[in-house]
Design a protein around this motif. Structure first.
Motif, PDB file in Angstrom:
ATOM      1  N   GLN A  10     -30.835  -7.462 -27.033  1.00 30.11           N
ATOM      2  CA  GLN A  10     -29.723  -6.704 -27.618  1.00 30.11           C
ATOM      3  C   GLN A  10     -29.747  -5.259 -27.134  1.00 30.11           C
ATOM      4  O   GLN A  10     -28.722  -4.708 -26.729  1.00 30.11           O
ATOM      5  CB  GLN A  10     -29.889  -6.675 -29.135  1.00 30.11           C
ATOM      6  CG  GLN A  10     -29.046  -7.633 -29.878  1.00 30.11           C
ATOM      7  CD  GLN A  10     -29.081  -7.308 -31.363  1.00 30.11           C
ATOM      8  OE1 GLN A  10     -29.638  -6.294 -31.820  1.00 30.11           O
ATOM      9  NE2 GLN A  10     -28.485  -8.167 -32.142  1.00 30.11           N
ATOM     10  N   GLN A 244     -20.430  -3.631 -31.417  1.00 33.95           N
ATOM     11  CA  GLN A 244     -20.684  -4.918 -30.756  1.00 33.95           C
ATOM     12  C   GLN A 244     -20.576  -6.094 -31.714  1.00 33.95           C
ATOM     13  O   GLN A 244     -20.588  -7.249 -31.293  1.00 33.95           O
ATOM     14  CB  GLN A 244     -22.122  -4.945 -30.179  1.00 33.95           C
ATOM     15  CG  GLN A 244     -22.431  -3.807 -29.235  1.00 33.95           C
ATOM     16  CD  GLN A 244     -21.541  -3.835 -28.015  1.00 33.95           C
ATOM     17  OE1 GLN A 244     -21.232  -4.899 -27.504  1.00 33.95           O
ATOM     18  NE2 GLN A 244     -21.115  -2.673 -27.566  1.00 33.95           N
ATOM     19  N   SER A 247     -18.124  -9.104 -31.311  1.00 35.77           N
ATOM     20  CA  SER A 247     -18.358  -9.976 -30.156  1.00 35.77           C
ATOM     21  C   SER A 247     -19.640 -10.780 -30.359  1.00 35.77           C
ATOM     22  O   SER A 247     -19.735 -11.928 -29.922  1.00 35.77           O
ATOM     23  CB  SER A 247     -18.362  -9.172 -28.850  1.00 35.77           C
ATOM     24  OG  SER A 247     -19.620  -8.597 -28.637  1.00 35.77           O
ATOM     25  N   TRP A 248     -20.620 -10.200 -31.060  1.00 37.59           N
ATOM     26  CA  TRP A 248     -21.850 -10.948 -31.331  1.00 37.59           C
ATOM     27  C   TRP A 248     -21.594 -12.084 -32.330  1.00 37.59           C
ATOM     28  O   TRP A 248     -22.152 -13.175 -32.199  1.00 37.59           O
ATOM     29  CB  TRP A 248     -22.964 -10.000 -31.816  1.00 37.59           C
ATOM     30  CG  TRP A 248     -23.501  -9.143 -30.691  1.00 37.59           C
ATOM     31  CD1 TRP A 248     -23.298  -9.341 -29.348  1.00 37.59           C
ATOM     32  CD2 TRP A 248     -24.327  -7.979 -30.798  1.00 37.59           C
ATOM     33  NE1 TRP A 248     -23.949  -8.364 -28.624  1.00 37.59           N
ATOM     34  CE2 TRP A 248     -24.589  -7.519 -29.486  1.00 37.59           C
ATOM     35  CE3 TRP A 248     -24.870  -7.280 -31.874  1.00 37.59           C
ATOM     36  CZ2 TRP A 248     -25.370  -6.391 -29.218  1.00 37.59           C
ATOM     37  CZ3 TRP A 248     -25.647  -6.160 -31.617  1.00 37.59           C
ATOM     38  CH2 TRP A 248     -25.897  -5.721 -30.301  1.00 37.59           C
ATOM     39  N   ALA A 251     -19.994 -14.831 -30.477  1.00 30.55           N
ATOM     40  CA  ALA A 251     -20.985 -15.586 -29.706  1.00 30.55           C
ATOM     41  C   ALA A 251     -21.743 -16.548 -30.609  1.00 30.55           C
ATOM     42  O   ALA A 251     -22.019 -17.694 -30.241  1.00 30.55           O
ATOM     43  CB  ALA A 251     -21.954 -14.623 -29.014  1.00 30.55           C
ATOM     44  N   ARG A 252     -22.076 -16.096 -31.801  1.00 29.46           N
ATOM     45  CA  ARG A 252     -22.768 -16.966 -32.761  1.00 29.46           C
ATOM     46  C   ARG A 252     -21.890 -18.165 -33.118  1.00 29.46           C
ATOM     47  O   ARG A 252     -22.377 -19.296 -33.228  1.00 29.46           O
ATOM     48  CB  ARG A 252     -23.126 -16.180 -34.033  1.00 29.46           C
ATOM     49  CG  ARG A 252     -24.267 -15.219 -33.807  1.00 29.46           C
ATOM     50  CD  ARG A 252     -24.547 -14.304 -34.993  1.00 29.46           C
ATOM     51  NE  ARG A 252     -25.740 -13.528 -34.681  1.00 29.46           N
ATOM     52  CZ  ARG A 252     -26.986 -13.957 -34.884  1.00 29.46           C
ATOM     53  NH1 ARG A 252     -27.203 -15.125 -35.478  1.00 29.46           N
ATOM     54  NH2 ARG A 252     -28.010 -13.212 -34.517  1.00 29.46           N
ATOM     55  N   GLU A 344     -26.381 -14.130 -29.895  1.00 28.77           N
ATOM     56  CA  GLU A 344     -25.714 -13.653 -28.698  1.00 28.77           C
ATOM     57  C   GLU A 344     -26.618 -13.693 -27.476  1.00 28.77           C
ATOM     58  O   GLU A 344     -26.147 -13.669 -26.348  1.00 28.77           O
ATOM     59  CB  GLU A 344     -25.161 -12.241 -28.946  1.00 28.77           C
ATOM     60  CG  GLU A 344     -26.171 -11.209 -29.477  1.00 28.77           C
ATOM     61  CD  GLU A 344     -26.586 -11.391 -30.940  1.00 28.77           C
ATOM     62  OE1 GLU A 344     -25.836 -12.034 -31.697  1.00 28.77           O
ATOM     63  OE2 GLU A 344     -27.667 -10.897 -31.320  1.00 28.77           O
ATOM     64  N   HIS A 345     -27.945 -13.795 -27.686  1.00 30.55           N
ATOM     65  CA  HIS A 345     -28.892 -13.775 -26.573  1.00 30.55           C
ATOM     66  C   HIS A 345     -29.028 -15.125 -25.889  1.00 30.55           C
ATOM     67  O   HIS A 345     -29.614 -15.237 -24.826  1.00 30.55           O
ATOM     68  CB  HIS A 345     -30.280 -13.345 -27.084  1.00 30.55           C
ATOM     69  CG  HIS A 345     -30.852 -14.285 -28.107  1.00 30.55           C
ATOM     70  ND1 HIS A 345     -30.325 -14.403 -29.384  1.00 30.55           N
ATOM     71  CD2 HIS A 345     -31.877 -15.171 -28.051  1.00 30.55           C
ATOM     72  CE1 HIS A 345     -31.014 -15.311 -30.062  1.00 30.55           C
ATOM     73  NE2 HIS A 345     -31.959 -15.795 -29.272  1.00 30.55           N
TER      74      HIS A 345
END
Ligand SMILES: *Cc1c(COP(=O)(O)O)cnc(C)c1O
Length: 363
Positions: A10, A244, A247-248, A251-252, A344-345
């Motif tokens: 992150q 962020q 957007s995170w 992504a989740r 998100e990673h």
């Protein structure tokens, strides 16, 4: 290694912004109070669609201060779901009240209002709606229940920044909302942090005073409060990360959609359900299986981290022995829940690896 959480990943996405935010705070040397706090509080209030935001030292304090500010009266009872992190109930006791656990729903893991109704007494004064794992409670039902029984509603949003119920962000759907910025939360600081949100300006002011020695002006203390403040370094970092967050969360939700598509109907695996009228923040992706330990061991052997949230239901903990236990569905669920990596990673190949490992386990 496929991680549950990757805070360094992150940081690398936003490294220059974070570094310059930290430098600015140090250059100003305004470490407590001031512009960095106000800027983040305003941004977070706007993000959560709340009238006011008060930064505090952590999420546990947020709940305790919220309870104190609501001024429920002497030693009243507060309903708390049996399936949560201990902060949700600990804050009740710390605020001088009595914890009354109620069970959770099997499909959502959230507060079971039918069970809560059975546990009401004439001392009941409030209910803590925990938006566990990032899924909003049915706040229409919670508000109706609270209205019928004269209860105040505290939302524990520690896992639900950015989540929505019927298009509305959480925290102001009850009387007061509490957030944690513990590093691992969807919006996490680089240390401890928390916030309270509410649409009630007087209530917000009371929280702010409780959290800052009972004062507004520097040495004019109107009552004894405490010291529970968000500090400027954390506020400046959080302001960068807040940009962020959407957007995170997206992504989740993509991770969750991929799991839902590829893990449905496998063995006895039960996937998290998402109510139609919500935006799930997917802080955690929690499945249930009777083969939890074996599945977990298999994932570990393939380099896939997993978690258990939570291994012991609150009423079964030593800390709550004094309440005399009882029979809770949450106790059984604690033996079956497993949190798969989400965040998100994760890359597409990470998600594929998790799905294959689970599929092969049940094959
Ligand atoms: C993390 C968490 C808290 C407490 O937050 P801290 O900042 O760690 O004090 C409260 N409730 C729930 C549901 C949490 O997950």
């Amino acid at each position: 290694m496929i991680k549950l959480l990757d805070l360094y990943w992150q940081y690398q996405q936003i490294q220059s912004e974070i570094d310059s935010a930290i430098t600015k705070v140090i250059e100003s040397s305004r470490f407590i109070g001031g512009q960095f706090i106000t800027e983040f509080e305003n941004a977070f209030a706007t993000y959560q669609q709340a009238g006011a935001c008060v930064g505090v030292a952590n999420g546990t304090d947020a709940i305790e201060i919220a309870l104190e500010a609501l001024d429920l009266g002497d030693t009243r009872e507060v309903l708390v779901p049996a399936n949560s992190f201990i902060a949700s109930s600990e804050a009740v006791t710390r605020a001088g009240h009595r914890v009354v656990f109620c069970d959770c729903r099997p499909e959502s893991y959230l507060l079971d209002l039918e069970d809560a109704r059975r546990r009401l007494t004439d001392r009941s004064a409030a209910i803590i709606a925990v938006h566990l794992y990032g899924h909003p409670c049915d706040m229409d039902a919670v508000r109706r229940f609270a209205g019928e029984h004269g209860l105040r509603v505290i939302e524990d949003c520690a896992q639900a920044h950015g989540a929505e119920f019927k298009g509305k962000r959480l925290g102001t759907l009850g009387d007061i909302g509490c957030f944690s910025f513990y590093p691992g939360k969807n919006l996490g600081a680089y240390g401890d942090g928390g916030a309270i949100v509410t649409d009630d300006a007087d209530l917000a002011l009371r929280c702010r005073m409780i959290a800052n020695h009972g004062r507004i002006e520097k040495y004019d203390h109107l009552f004894e409060g405490r010291n529970s403040r968000l500090d400027s370094l954390q506020a400046a970092i959080l302001a960068v990360k807040l940009r962020q967050l959407d957007s995170w969360i997206a992504a989740r939700n993509r991770c969750a959609a991929y799991y839902a598509e590829n893990l449905v109907g496998i063995g006895d695996l039960r996937l998290p359900c998402v109510a139609k009228n919500v935006r799930h923040a997917f802080h955690l992706y929690v499945v249930q299986t009777e083969h939890r330990e074996a599945l977990r061991a298999r994932l570990t052997s393939e380099g896939i981290e997993s978690g258990i949230h939570y291994p012991i239901a609150l009423p079964d903990m030593k800390a709550y022995e004094y309440l005399g236990g009882g029979s809770f569905r949450a106790s059984v669920m604690a033996g079956q829940v497993l949190s798969l990596p989400i965040g998100e990673h994760l890359t597409e190949s990470d998600l594929k690896a998790v799905v294959s490992a689970v599929q092969e386990f049940f094959a």
